[in-house]
Design a protein around this motif. Structure first.
Motif, PDB file in Angstrom:
ATOM      1  N   TYR A   1      -0.199   2.713  10.696  1.00  0.00           N
ATOM      2  CA  TYR A   1       0.575   2.238   9.550  1.00  0.00           C
ATOM      3  C   TYR A   1       2.038   2.095   9.960  1.00  0.00           C
TER       4      TYR A   1
ATOM      5  N   ARG B   1       0.832  -1.201   0.000  1.00  0.00           N
ATOM      6  CA  ARG B   1       0.000   0.000   0.000  1.00  0.00           C
ATOM      7  C   ARG B   1       0.871   1.258   0.000  1.00  0.00           C
TER       8      ARG B   1
ATOM      9  N   VAL C   1      -5.355   6.123   0.907  1.00  0.00           N
ATOM     10  CA  VAL C   1      -4.684   4.822   0.823  1.00  0.00           C
ATOM     11  C   VAL C   1      -4.867   4.250  -0.576  1.00  0.00           C
ATOM     12  N   ARG C   2      -3.768   3.845  -1.198  1.00  0.00           N
ATOM     13  CA  ARG C   2      -3.823   3.224  -2.523  1.00  0.00           C
ATOM     14  C   ARG C   2      -3.121   1.869  -2.482  1.00  0.00           C
ATOM     15  N   TRP C   3      -3.807   0.842  -2.940  1.00  0.00           N
ATOM     16  CA  TRP C   3      -3.205  -0.489  -2.984  1.00  0.00           C
ATOM     17  C   TRP C   3      -2.222  -0.582  -4.151  1.00  0.00           C
TER      18      TRP C   3
END
Length: 211
Positions: free
Chosen positions: A115, A87, A187-189
């Protein structure tokens, strides 16, 4: 296209990048070893061995990259960007509640999310060495207190990871009230990692099932 009369606001300085040299070096060695073995199996292998080797490489290479070469932390006046194995998390400074160090370095947001900072590993050995230098300096009456380069104004000697976390905490404290540092976490996968790894796992499972 940008309007010359209304230029796009940019951070006051470019991103400060934090990475793990040891992790990158280990990843490069693993990738070199995997490439050597995989290519040898593809070229010299017989039957389905080349296909199994290709499927294995498709699965393993993205995972090795994800856990060794990919992790990085980027910081500027506006936000903290954490690139972890699967991520990428963008955190405006105002969204951060605290940055803490224990057995791992972590950032906690005001909405309760946590995180891990993969790119800034905790070195217990480094902490012990730094503490030992300070105690030895104190015992010998060294006025620098173990500070580097004999600079009395420098901070006490600390491990690399702890120094990085100190710098990030300082940025968070200074910038959290700045208008450009407001906003919500994003949040970006990392589909560029997940997709080939998943394809390799499926292909490998199919090849093994029809053996």
């Amino acid at each position: 296209m940008s309007d010359p009369q209304h230029p796009v606001a940019e951070p006051a300085y470019k991103d400060r990048v934090f990475r793990s040299p040891a992790g990158i070096a280990g990843g490069v060695l693993l990738l070199a070893l995997g490439a050597w073995l995989g290519v040898d199996a593809v070229v010299r292998g017989e039957g389905r061995t080349p296909w199994l080797a290709l499927a294995g490489l498709l699965l393993v290479v993205p995972l090795v990259v994800a856990f060794t070469v990919r992790p990085a932390v980027y910081a500027n006046d506006d936000r903290l960007r954490v690139r972890n194995p699967f991520r990428t998390v963008t955190l405006p400074w105002a969204s951060i509640a605290t940055l803490r160090s224990g057995y791992s370095n972590e950032v906690l947001t005001r909405d309760g999310a946590k995180y891990q900072l993969w790119a800034i590993p905790v070195s217990l050995r480094g902490r012990k060495k730094a503490a030992r230098r300070q105690s030895q300096a104190a015992a010998s009456g060294d006025p620098t207190g173990g500070r580097p380069f004999l600079d009395p104004h420098a901070p006490p000697s600390r491990s690399t990871g702890d120094q990085a976390m100190d710098e990030l905490r300082g940025l968070a404290e200074r910038q959290e009230a700045v208008e450009s540092a407001q906003g919500e976490p994003v949040v970006r996968w990392a589909y560029e990692v997940l997709a080939p790894a998943a394809a390799g796992a499926v292909l490998l499972a199919v090849l093994l099932a029809v053996t």
